[in-house]
Design a protein around this motif. Sequence first.
Motif, PDB file in Angstrom:
ATOM      1  N   GLU A  42       0.674  -0.997  -0.088  1.00  0.00           N
ATOM      2  CA  GLU A  42      -0.135  -0.123  -0.238  1.00  0.00           C
ATOM      3  C   GLU A  42       0.930   1.376  -0.112  1.00  0.00           C
ATOM      4  OE1 GLU A  42      -2.997   0.290   3.887  1.00  0.00           O
ATOM      5  OE2 GLU A  42      -2.588   2.395   3.003  1.00  0.00           O
ATOM      6  N   ALA A  43       2.149   1.262   0.573  1.00  0.00           N
ATOM      7  CA  ALA A  43       2.732   2.270   0.272  1.00  0.00           C
ATOM      8  C   ALA A  43       3.656   3.035  -0.458  1.00  0.00           C
ATOM      9  CB  ALA A  43       4.314   2.603   2.014  1.00  0.00           C
ATOM     10  N   ILE A  44       4.071   1.378  -1.182  1.00  0.00           N
ATOM     11  CA  ILE A  44       4.517   1.973  -2.598  1.00  0.00           C
ATOM     12  C   ILE A  44       3.631   2.108  -3.639  1.00  0.00           C
ATOM     13  CG2 ILE A  44       5.497   0.035  -4.236  1.00  0.00           C
ATOM     14  CD1 ILE A  44       7.106  -1.553  -2.771  1.00  0.00           C
ATOM     15  N   ALA A  45       2.134   1.830  -3.354  1.00  0.00           N
ATOM     16  CA  ALA A  45       1.495   1.924  -4.134  1.00  0.00           C
ATOM     17  C   ALA A  45       0.892   3.993  -4.220  1.00  0.00           C
ATOM     18  CB  ALA A  45       0.006   1.786  -4.580  1.00  0.00           C
ATOM     19  N   THR A  46       0.959   4.162  -2.876  1.00  0.00           N
ATOM     20  CA  THR A  46       0.116   5.680  -2.104  1.00  0.00           C
ATOM     21  C   THR A  46       1.231   6.280  -2.996  1.00  0.00           C
ATOM     22  OG1 THR A  46      -0.061   4.956  -0.486  1.00  0.00           O
ATOM     23  CG2 THR A  46       0.358   7.733  -0.797  1.00  0.00           C
ATOM     24  N   VAL A  47       3.219   6.373  -3.044  1.00  0.00           N
ATOM     25  CA  VAL A  47       3.897   6.768  -3.141  1.00  0.00           C
ATOM     26  C   VAL A  47       4.244   7.071  -4.546  1.00  0.00           C
ATOM     27  CG1 VAL A  47       6.466   7.405  -3.175  1.00  0.00           C
ATOM     28  CG2 VAL A  47       5.617   6.318  -1.389  1.00  0.00           C
ATOM     29  N   GLN A  48       3.333   5.620  -5.192  1.00  0.00           N
ATOM     30  CA  GLN A  48       3.270   6.412  -6.781  1.00  0.00           C
ATOM     31  C   GLN A  48       2.771   6.821  -7.090  1.00  0.00           C
ATOM     32  OE1 GLN A  48       3.805   1.949  -7.934  1.00  0.00           O
ATOM     33  NE2 GLN A  48       6.374   2.358  -8.392  1.00  0.00           N
ATOM     34  N   LEU A  49       1.403   6.952  -6.230  1.00  0.00           N
ATOM     35  CA  LEU A  49       0.596   7.704  -6.570  1.00  0.00           C
ATOM     36  C   LEU A  49       0.543   9.325  -6.661  1.00  0.00           C
ATOM     37  CD1 LEU A  49      -2.842   8.359  -7.146  1.00  0.00           C
ATOM     38  CD2 LEU A  49      -2.577   8.868  -4.284  1.00  0.00           C
ATOM     39  N   GLY A  50       1.764   9.653  -5.992  1.00  0.00           N
ATOM     40  CA  GLY A  50       1.845  10.567  -5.178  1.00  0.00           C
ATOM     41  C   GLY A  50       3.188  11.329  -6.498  1.00  0.00           C
ATOM     42  N   ILE A  51       3.577   9.980  -7.208  1.00  0.00           N
ATOM     43  CA  ILE A  51       4.600  10.162  -8.200  1.00  0.00           C
ATOM     44  C   ILE A  51       4.187  10.838  -8.938  1.00  0.00           C
ATOM     45  CG2 ILE A  51       6.341   9.307  -9.594  1.00  0.00           C
ATOM     46  CD1 ILE A  51       8.167   8.337  -7.095  1.00  0.00           C
ATOM     47  N   ASN A  52       3.104  10.039  -9.691  1.00  0.00           N
ATOM     48  CA  ASN A  52       1.957  10.621 -10.496  1.00  0.00           C
ATOM     49  C   ASN A  52       1.457  11.788 -10.595  1.00  0.00           C
ATOM     50  OD1 ASN A  52       2.727   7.872 -11.391  1.00  0.00           O
ATOM     51  ND2 ASN A  52       1.527   6.791 -10.938  1.00  0.00           N
TER      52      ASN A  52
END
Lengths: 479, 235
Positions: free
Chosen positions: A195-205
Motif C-alpha cells: 500500500e505504501a509503495i502504491a501511495t508514493v507512486q500515486l504521488g509521483i504521478n
Amino acid sequence: MDSSNKKTIYISPVTRIEGHAKISIQLDENGEVYDALFHVNEFRGFEKFCQDRMYTEMPTITPRICGICPTSHSLASVKACEMIQGIQPTYTANLLRRLMHISQNLSSHALSFFHLSSPDFLLGYDSDPAKRNILGIAQEFPDIALRGIRLRKFGQEISERITGKKIHIMGIVPGGMAFPLTEENRKYLLEYIPEAIATVQLGINMIKSFHEKNKEMVESFATSPTLYLGTVGPDGGHELYDGKLRFINEEGIILQDQIDPSRYLEFIAERSVSWSYLKYPYYKPYGFEKGVYRVGPLARLNVATRMKTPLAQKEFEEFKKIGGGKPVHGTFYYHYTRLIEALGDVEIAEQILNDSEVTSSHIQHHGRWNYAEGIGSSEAPRGTLFHHYKTDETGKLVNVNLLIATGQNNPSMNRSVLEVAKQYVKGSNIEEGMLNRVESTIRCYDPCLSCSTHAIGNMPMEIEIFDSKGKTVKRVVRN
Amino acid sequence: MQNITIYIDDKKLEVESGKTILEVCRNNNIEILTMCHLEGVLDVGACRLCLVEIEGVNKLLSACTTKVAANMVIRTSTERIKRYQRITTELLFAERNHMCSVCVANGKCELQNLGYKVEMDSIRYPRLFPQCEVDTSHSWYVLDHNRCIMCTRCVRVCSEVEGAFNWSVKNRGYQVRIISDFNTPWGESTTCTSCGKCLHACPTGALWPKAIVQGQLDKKPEIIEELMAKRKMGL
C-alpha cells in the motif's frame, strides 16, 4: 537609489510550513521588487541550555528540537555520543535505526507532499485559500487525502512498533537500541509495504502530471544555481543514515567526496545576520557570497550517483534526465525528489523487515566516556544535520554546536524568495495567488523553523506594505 | 504490644499501638500519598504529602511521623487534604527545573506519578527556575540538583543502611541542597562507597547512573527494605 522611495511588503505568518516565519518584500519607486528577506523570528537556545548536562542526555533532549524529525536528531546525537565513547552499534541496532530513520523520513515527506503541498497542485494556486489545505483535499479528493494520511501513519507506525512512541521517540541509545522489534510487529509492518509503495507512486504521478501541465512555471521557478551537499555511500549511492559527505558545484563537478562528517568544520562556516535568528552557513572554501549550498532531497539526489533500490533507481534515472547530466536547480523539483526518496525508503524498509537479524535481541554495545569530543551527522528529511559536542573529563558538556538542515538552506531560500518575488509580485496591488507563490517557494524547502506544525493551513495571512519610514501604506488580511 | 481502637475514614480498626498512621493505613489498604517515605529507613516528614486530619487537632499532621492513639478519629481523603496535596505537588514542581519529557526518569518517576495522581494539569505558582548544578564528577553516577525534591531518602539510606554518611544537607529554604562529604564534588568523596543505594532510593531523576539513557532507568527502592529485613535477621 533613494531609499525613501522604497516600499516593503510583509507576508506574515507564512502558512503551511513547520514553524513561524515572515517574508518581507521591498519595492522600489516603480513598484518593482527590489529585495526580499526571509525572517525567522523565534529563538530556541538549545546549544546554550544543553551545556553543563551529561552528553548521554543529548539523544533524549535533542529530539525535542523538532516534532517532525526527532529521529534524525536522535541519530546524529547518538553518533556523537558513540564517537565520545569510541564504540559502534550492533548490526541489529543499525537495522532498527535505519528503519526508524525511514519511518521518520516517510511520515515527514508524506506530510510535506500530501498534507502541505498537494493542495497547491490539486486545487490550484489561485483557489480559495480557506479551502487550499488538507481538509479541502479531503473534500475534493477524499481518496488521495486518505492515502496520504495512511502513508504518514505507516511511517509513524514503524516508530511506535519499535520504540512505543510515534513522535519524540526514545530508545535510540549510544551503542545501539533500547528496544528490540518483535516478530509480531515485523509481520504487521511488512503488510503495509504494498500500500505504501502504491501511495508514493500515486504521488509521483501527481507531481509528474503537474510538471507536464505547468512546464514553464516549474522550469522557471527559483532556478538559481547553488552548490549541493549530501551524504553518500562508499560508491556514491544515495544514503540517509550513515555515510560520507559529498559537495558538488553548480555544474555537478564533485568538489569534495567521501568526507567524514567529523570534518564538517573544514568545509562549512556560519555567519549570523541581524534580521533573522537563523544563521547563514556557507561552503567555506568559496566564502560567504559564493558558497551558498543546498541540502535536502533535491541536494541528496543531485549529489548521488544511484539509488539503492530498483523502483527508486528507475525514477532517479528519469530525474537525472531533467538536468541532462548536470544538477537540477529548479526548486520546484524538491517535491519530486522527496517522493523518489520516499519510494526508496519503502523499498529499503521491506528489505530490512525481511532481514533475519532484525528481530535479534543483540541490540546494544556498552561503553563509557573515552574521548572529549564527538561529532555525529544524519540526513534529516530537510537535509544534512550535524551534532557536535565537547565534554570535560567527567562527560559534562562544555560546548554544543547543532548545524540544522533548514539553517543550511536558509541562504538559498532567501535567494529563491527574491527570484520568485521578482517574477510574480508587481507593485503593491497584491493578488492572492502571487503571494502564495512566494510562500510556496519557501514550502518547496519544507523548512522546519521551530518544529511547531501548522498542518491544517488555515492561519490568516497578514500583508503590510511599509514605506521607508515604517509607515503602513496598505494592509491586507487574509482569513 | 497493646491493641487499641481507632477510626480511619469512618472505619473502625483494631490496631497495635506504637504504629504510625501511615503504617496502619498501608496495612489496611488505605491509600496515603508519600514521597519522602521509604520502607527500610526512618521517616522525617519532609514532603508533607501524607497529611491527615485528626479530630480535635486543628492542623494537619503527617501520617508518617504521627503514631496512632486510642480512639483517634482520622480522615485521609477530605477535600481539604486533596487541596493541600495538589498545592504541595505543584510547589515541588515549581521549586526546581523538572522537565519530564527529557528526563532520564521519564515514565519511571515517583514525582511524575504523583502529578498524575493529584491530577495536576497546571502549576499555579511561578516557577523559580533556579540555576542548579549537575555534579558529574563521580565515575559512574550523576547528581542533578535540578531534579532533586529534597526528600532526603539518599541521605537516610547512605547513613542508616550503608553507614557511609556521604550525603548531607546544606542551607535552608529554597537554597537547600544535598551535599557530598563537606560540600565537595561527589567524585572527590572519601566516604562514598559507590554502592548505588542512593540511586535506588531517589524517587526522581536526580540520581542516576551515567551508563543509561531515558527508557533504561530501573530503580528498585524496594531493595532497601529487603536489605534492612535481612540485616535484622542477621544475614
